[in-house]
Every structure is written in C-alpha cells, then in structure tokens.
Write a protein that holds these residues in place. Structure first.
Motif, PDB file in Angstrom:
ATOM      1  N   LYS A 133      39.158  48.212  27.971  1.00  0.00           N
ATOM      2  CA  LYS A 133      40.359  48.353  27.145  1.00  0.00           C
ATOM      3  C   LYS A 133      41.394  47.273  27.467  1.00  0.00           C
ATOM      4  N   PHE A 134      41.574  46.983  28.763  1.00  0.00           N
ATOM      5  CA  PHE A 134      42.601  46.025  29.167  1.00  0.00           C
ATOM      6  C   PHE A 134      42.022  44.650  29.507  1.00  0.00           C
ATOM      7  N   ASN A 135      40.702  44.496  29.310  1.00  0.00           N
ATOM      8  CA  ASN A 135      40.042  43.209  29.533  1.00  0.00           C
ATOM      9  C   ASN A 135      40.284  42.698  30.957  1.00  0.00           C
ATOM     10  N   LEU A 136      40.000  43.547  31.932  1.00  0.00           N
ATOM     11  CA  LEU A 136      40.259  43.224  33.328  1.00  0.00           C
ATOM     12  C   LEU A 136      38.971  42.841  34.056  1.00  0.00           C
ATOM     13  N   SER A 137      39.083  41.849  34.916  1.00  0.00           N
ATOM     14  CA  SER A 137      37.970  41.480  35.778  1.00  0.00           C
ATOM     15  C   SER A 137      37.999  42.341  37.042  1.00  0.00           C
ATOM     16  N   GLU A 138      36.914  42.307  37.804  1.00  0.00           N
ATOM     17  CA  GLU A 138      36.880  43.041  39.072  1.00  0.00           C
ATOM     18  C   GLU A 138      37.951  42.523  40.026  1.00  0.00           C
ATOM     19  N   GLU A 139      38.182  41.204  40.003  1.00  0.00           N
ATOM     20  CA  GLU A 139      39.209  40.624  40.876  1.00  0.00           C
ATOM     21  C   GLU A 139      40.594  41.164  40.513  1.00  0.00           C
ATOM     22  N   GLU A 140      40.866  41.295  39.224  1.00  0.00           N
ATOM     23  CA  GLU A 140      42.171  41.807  38.793  1.00  0.00           C
ATOM     24  C   GLU A 140      42.327  43.283  39.146  1.00  0.00           C
ATOM     25  N   ILE A 141      41.262  44.040  38.995  1.00  0.00           N
ATOM     26  CA  ILE A 141      41.314  45.458  39.394  1.00  0.00           C
ATOM     27  C   ILE A 141      41.556  45.564  40.889  1.00  0.00           C
ATOM     28  N   ASN A 142      40.906  44.711  41.662  1.00  0.00           N
ATOM     29  CA  ASN A 142      41.101  44.723  43.116  1.00  0.00           C
ATOM     30  C   ASN A 142      42.548  44.397  43.480  1.00  0.00           C
ATOM     31  N   MET A 143      43.151  43.445  42.781  1.00  0.00           N
ATOM     32  CA  MET A 143      44.555  43.111  43.058  1.00  0.00           C
ATOM     33  C   MET A 143      45.470  44.299  42.750  1.00  0.00           C
ATOM     34  N   LEU A 144      45.217  44.958  41.644  1.00  0.00           N
ATOM     35  CA  LEU A 144      46.005  46.149  41.306  1.00  0.00           C
ATOM     36  C   LEU A 144      45.846  47.225  42.373  1.00  0.00           C
ATOM     37  N   GLN A 145      44.620  47.396  42.840  1.00  0.00           N
ATOM     38  CA  GLN A 145      44.379  48.392  43.882  1.00  0.00           C
ATOM     39  C   GLN A 145      45.143  48.047  45.154  1.00  0.00           C
ATOM     40  N   GLN A 146      45.133  46.776  45.524  1.00  0.00           N
ATOM     41  CA  GLN A 146      45.836  46.343  46.729  1.00  0.00           C
ATOM     42  C   GLN A 146      47.342  46.545  46.597  1.00  0.00           C
ATOM     43  N   VAL A 147      47.882  46.246  45.406  1.00  0.00           N
ATOM     44  CA  VAL A 147      49.320  46.460  45.172  1.00  0.00           C
ATOM     45  C   VAL A 147      49.637  47.944  45.255  1.00  0.00           C
ATOM     46  N   LYS A 148      48.793  48.779  44.641  1.00  0.00           N
ATOM     47  CA  LYS A 148      48.997  50.226  44.706  1.00  0.00           C
ATOM     48  C   LYS A 148      48.990  50.713  46.155  1.00  0.00           C
ATOM     49  N   ASN A 149      48.125  50.102  46.972  1.00  0.00           N
ATOM     50  CA  ASN A 149      48.025  50.512  48.375  1.00  0.00           C
ATOM     51  C   ASN A 149      49.168  49.994  49.231  1.00  0.00           C
ATOM     52  N   GLY A 150      50.072  49.239  48.618  1.00  0.00           N
ATOM     53  CA  GLY A 150      51.261  48.792  49.342  1.00  0.00           C
ATOM     54  C   GLY A 150      51.190  47.400  49.933  1.00  0.00           C
ATOM     55  N   ALA A 151      50.198  46.613  49.555  1.00  0.00           N
ATOM     56  CA  ALA A 151      50.065  45.268  50.115  1.00  0.00           C
ATOM     57  C   ALA A 151      51.218  44.375  49.661  1.00  0.00           C
ATOM     58  N   ALA A 152      51.809  43.669  50.592  1.00  0.00           N
ATOM     59  CA  ALA A 152      52.866  42.703  50.272  1.00  0.00           C
ATOM     60  C   ALA A 152      52.232  41.414  49.745  1.00  0.00           C
ATOM     61  N   VAL A 153      53.052  40.577  49.100  1.00  0.00           N
ATOM     62  CA  VAL A 153      52.538  39.344  48.508  1.00  0.00           C
ATOM     63  C   VAL A 153      51.871  38.468  49.566  1.00  0.00           C
TER      64      VAL A 153
END
Length: 249
Positions: free
Chosen positions: A185-205
């Motif tokens: 639906k959102f045309n996301l790659s695995e890398e982009e999903i992983n980045m979202l997951q990391q942000v959700k988990n509280g990872a800083a830039v």
C-alpha cells in the motif's frame, strides 16, 4: 485451495498448512476443519490492536466459522464495545472456559445467552499474543461446542493445547498478511520498514545512521522519502500510521 480430509491425530500437520495459505478464505476453511476434527462445532477468530476501543473497530480482522446470524446480531447490538472475552484477552494469555469469565453487565449476560443458541452452548476463549507485538496486536479464538457444559467444557479442555497452537498460527498469519498488505500500500522497501521500526524503538539519528553505515544527512533524506510515502511531514506520524497498519512489531 483444496483442503484435505484428515484424522484427529493429523491435526498438527493440518496446522502447519495455515502458514502456506495465500488467502483469507483458505485460512478460514482450513481452520474450520481443524476445529471440527478437535470436536468443536463453531469458532470465531478475531485480531485487533490492543488499544483499539473505537466504535469503528478499524484494526479488527476476522475469521468466522459459525452461523452468520450470530455475528450479525453481535454487530447490530454492538456487543464488541463491551465484550468480556476481548477484555480478558487484552490482559491474559491462558485459555479459559467462557462461563468462568465474570460477567459485569446485562448486555454481557445476554451476549452469552444468544451465543448459546448459535453453536456456543459451551465455549472456550483462547487469547493469542505475539512476542513481535505483545502490547500491540492480539488475537482471540472463541471455540464453541453445541453441547451442554458438562460435555463441551471437558472436550475443549482436553484439546486446549491444540486450540492454543491454532490461535497462534492464525495470529502469525494475520501479522504476515497485514505487513505485506501495508508494504504494498505504501510502496515500502524492507530497508524503509526497518528504519521505521528503529525509529519506533527509540533510536536516535546518530545511532540509526551508525547502524545503517550512512551519514546523518543521507539518513534524513531517506526519512523524508518515507514521510512523503505516508504523506506526512514528521517521521513520528509515519511511524504511527505504519504501526496501525501492522508494519511494525
């Protein structure tokens, strides 16, 4: 998908087929056969995000193996707003005989009374939670036996481990299905999903850029691309949408 007939001792083999199902109809049909082999007559499986208490039930998904009239009445009377089985499943993982759950309202009492006329004279509630999303997506397998409690409850208790395995297979299937659906639906790659997951988990830039082996400026560009795909201007909003759509654990 052609569903094979199988003997009771083959129930675990049948459970293994669920993960390979490609459609909701295939899973529902196979689930119905497993339930019948284990001696029950009806079932409803629902999965939802644990904080979804809205009237719209946006996160709910279902497999139904019972008289559709029961589900129609359930929805018309909005019993989902105060369903004691859902509330039990939010905070517990142990299977429980339905009549052991303490009912608090006349509506809840009526709900069980009506259910008894549609194949649930005896019932068992099997909550399912995933370690991926223990506080986010839960499942509830409601098994019914069209027999009095002294017969039905004993039968369901006997097969509770098999029903528990069935419930977990169904939850895992829905998590995979919803994740793949949202990624398309959102045309996301695995890398982009992983980045979202990391942000959700509280990872800083700085932490996230180090993990990915890229500069902070490149990471910001990648995050902006993700925001555009969700049509939002903050990565936190993208995370919230991704979480709601089942992309994140």
């Amino acid at each position: 998908m052609e569903i094979e007939h199988f003997l009771p001792q083959d129930a675990y083999v049948a459970l293994g087929k669920i993960a390979r199902c490609q459609s909701e109809a295939d899973v529902a049909s196979l689930t119905k056969q497993v339930v019948l082999v284990l001696g029950a007559t009806s079932y409803v499986y629902s999965t939802l995000t644990s904080d979804d208490r809205s009237n719209d039930r946006e996160s709910y998904r279902y497999f139904i193996g019972c008289d559709p009239q029961w589900c129609r009445i359930y929805n018309e009377r909005k019993w989902f707003m105060n369903d004691p089985f859902v509330e039990y499943s939010r905070y517990n993982t142990e299977p429980i005989i339905a009549d052991q759950i303490v009912l608090q309202t006349s509506g809840q009492i009526e709900m069980l009374s009506v259910a008894a006329t549609y194949g649930f004279k005896s019932g068992m509630v099997i909550p399912t939670h995933s370690s991926q999303s223990a506080n986010e997506r839960i499942g509830l397998l409601y098994i019914g036996v069209d027999a009095p409690a002294d017969v039905g409850n004993q039968l369901m208790h006997l097969h509770r481990i098999s029903y528990r395995a069935l419930g977990m297979e169904l939850l895992d299937w829905w998590i995979r299905f919803l994740r793949a659906e949202a990624a398309r639906k959102f045309n996301l790659s695995e890398e982009e999903i992983n980045m979202l997951q990391q942000v959700k988990n509280g990872a800083a830039v700085t932490e996230l850029s180090a993990k990915l082996g890229i500069t902070s400026s490149k990471l910001y560009r990648l995050l902006n691309v993700i925001q555009d795909k969700f049509n939002v201007d903050k990565i936190g909003a993208a995370v919230a949408i991704a979480k709601f759509n089942g992309l994140l654990g």
